[in-house]
Design a protein around this motif. Structure first.
Motif, PDB file in Angstrom:
ATOM      1  N   SER A   9       0.902  -1.087   0.025  1.00 20.77           N
ATOM      2  CA  SER A   9      -0.030  -0.097   0.074  1.00 20.77           C
ATOM      3  C   SER A   9       0.651   1.278   0.025  1.00 20.77           C
ATOM      4  N   TYR A  61      -6.717  -1.567  -5.053  1.00 23.51           N
ATOM      5  CA  TYR A  61      -6.153  -2.146  -3.804  1.00 23.51           C
ATOM      6  C   TYR A  61      -4.687  -2.544  -3.725  1.00 23.51           C
ATOM      7  N   ASN A  90      -1.475  -2.195  -9.581  1.00 24.60           N
ATOM      8  CA  ASN A  90      -2.076  -1.883  -8.257  1.00 24.60           C
ATOM      9  C   ASN A  90      -1.819  -0.395  -8.152  1.00 24.60           C
ATOM     10  N   THR A  92      -3.601   2.381  -5.811  1.00 31.88           N
ATOM     11  CA  THR A  92      -4.199   2.672  -4.597  1.00 31.88           C
ATOM     12  C   THR A  92      -4.276   4.108  -4.420  1.00 31.88           C
ATOM     13  N   THR A  96     -10.091   4.149  -3.856  1.00 34.62           N
ATOM     14  CA  THR A  96     -10.378   3.594  -5.055  1.00 34.62           C
ATOM     15  C   THR A  96     -10.471   4.272  -6.157  1.00 34.62           C
ATOM     16  N   SER A 186     -16.478   1.248   3.387  1.00 37.90           N
ATOM     17  CA  SER A 186     -16.363  -0.003   2.745  1.00 37.90           C
ATOM     18  C   SER A 186     -17.450  -0.970   3.283  1.00 37.90           C
ATOM     19  N   GLY A 210      -7.900  -1.318   5.217  1.00 41.58           N
ATOM     20  CA  GLY A 210      -7.984  -2.739   4.634  1.00 41.58           C
ATOM     21  C   GLY A 210      -8.389  -3.585   5.891  1.00 41.58           C
TER      22      GLY A 210
END
Length: 347
Positions: A9, A61, A90, A92, A96, A186, A210
């Motif tokens: 991340s 993600y 990815n 991030t 999103t 989320s 997350g």
């Protein structure tokens, strides 16, 4: 959902080429004699030959999470089936939105697609006044890859042994329990908010970045409970580090046959899942969208892929673009009222 997610991340982008293990000897169009193709327009030939070069697949993600895992498993099989590499990137950030923006910038030729969940396609438009994209205006649904069913969990320090006892304690001490989520807005967060409304509970929300970090802290005893997708939680459940009390699904899950649904507990309407699908630019020709759907669905339904996803806690789908579009419309209508009731905004 994996130990390397935190490291992933920190990067704004990570690219990995999924090289096909084997290639077809030739695509069907490649076998046609040149004189048959001479009168066919270049755009039509490109559509018939699709794909003839690598596919770029954006995941909004970090690497190692459930969406990333699902994309890479399906993408690997797609590369084998088509004989073309699938490059997973990815991207991030922005809940999103940064990954979604890549589709807006990319050519609408079917070679750039996005793994988009209900956070991207359903919740974000309801949570942000200034989102930067409009799912209905900007994206063409390709297919639903899979469902990630939600499970109510408690940590090992909890004395609660079943869902009925949990509900009794939560009602007896309103505002005392703290629940983790994968982030505000989320699917995990909204699944718990749905349970609170339907069961008459009041708890304190602690958002994480997350699901992996959230379920790890739940297992460590820092929080009492959370609603988590099965894919992220299954390893913790099997090792005994967390306990599954109920599933937010219409039926019991095959991986957890002894865990009841909320409907079995007398609480109606508590069904929630993270839904991960694929979208392309809305400007992509319908013929290419159809070819993408057929190729991706074929990869999903490969028996080895199907078994691996199911073992991980993912329900493989691979339906049509129309079915995916209908589902997104239904989900938007279903969650709009709850988000407005909570007066939940993120900007």
């Amino acid at each position: 959902m994996a130990s390397n997610a935190a490291r992933a991340s920190a990067r704004s982008a990570e690219s990995t080429a999924i090289d096909p293990c084997r290639r077809r000897a030739a695509l069907a169009i490649g076998l046609a004699p040149a004189w048959l193709l001479a009168g066919v327009p270049a755009t039509a030939r490109a559509q018939r030959e699709f794909p003839e070069r690598p596919i770029r697949w954006i995941v909004p993600y970090p690497a190692g999470g459930g969406s990333d895992f699902l994309t890479r498993i399906v993408g690997h099989q797609l590369a084998i089936d088509t004989g073309q590499p699938v490059v997973v990137e990815n991207r991030t950030g922005g809940n999103t939105a940064l990954g979604a923006a890549e589709i807006l910038r990319a050519p609408a030729d079917g070679y750039t697609v996005l793994s988009a969940d209900n956070g991207t396609l359903v919740f974000n438009p309801l949570l942000y006044r200034n989102l930067g994209y409009n799912p209905q205006r900007d994206f063409a649904p390709v297919t639903l890859l899979g469902r990630f069913p939600m499970v109510l969990l408690v940590g090992p320090a909890s004395g609660v042994r079943d869902a009925r006892a949990f509900l009794e304690d939560a009602r007896a001490y309103p505002g005392k329990l703290s629940f983790a989520s994968a982030g505000t807005g989320s699917p995990h967060h909204l699944a718990m908010e749905l349970l609170e409304r339907q069961a008459g509970l009041r708890m304190q929300h602690v958002p994480y970045r997350g699901a992996a970090n959230a379920v790890a802290d739940l297992a460590g005893g820092q929080l009492q409970t959370m609603m988590c997708d099965l894919a992220a939680a299954l390893g913790f459940i099997r090792s005994g580090r967390v306990r599954a009390l109920a599933v937010a699904d219409s039926v019991r899950l095959p991986q957890l046959p002894g865990v009841p649904t909320f409907a079995e507990l007398g609480i109606a309407g508590v069904e929630a899942a993270a839904l991960v699908g694929v979208v392309a630019s809305v400007r992509t020709p319908a013929e290419l969208v159809a070819r993408l759907q057929q190729a991706i669905a074929s990869a999903i339904h490969n028996p080895a892929v199907h078994r691996r996803l199911a073992a991980y806690g993912i329900e493989p789908v691979g339906g049509t673009p129309a079915q995916f579009a209908t589902l997104l419309h239904q989900e938007s209508e279903r969650w709009d009222g709850l988000i407005r009731e909570l007066n939940l905004t993120l900007d």
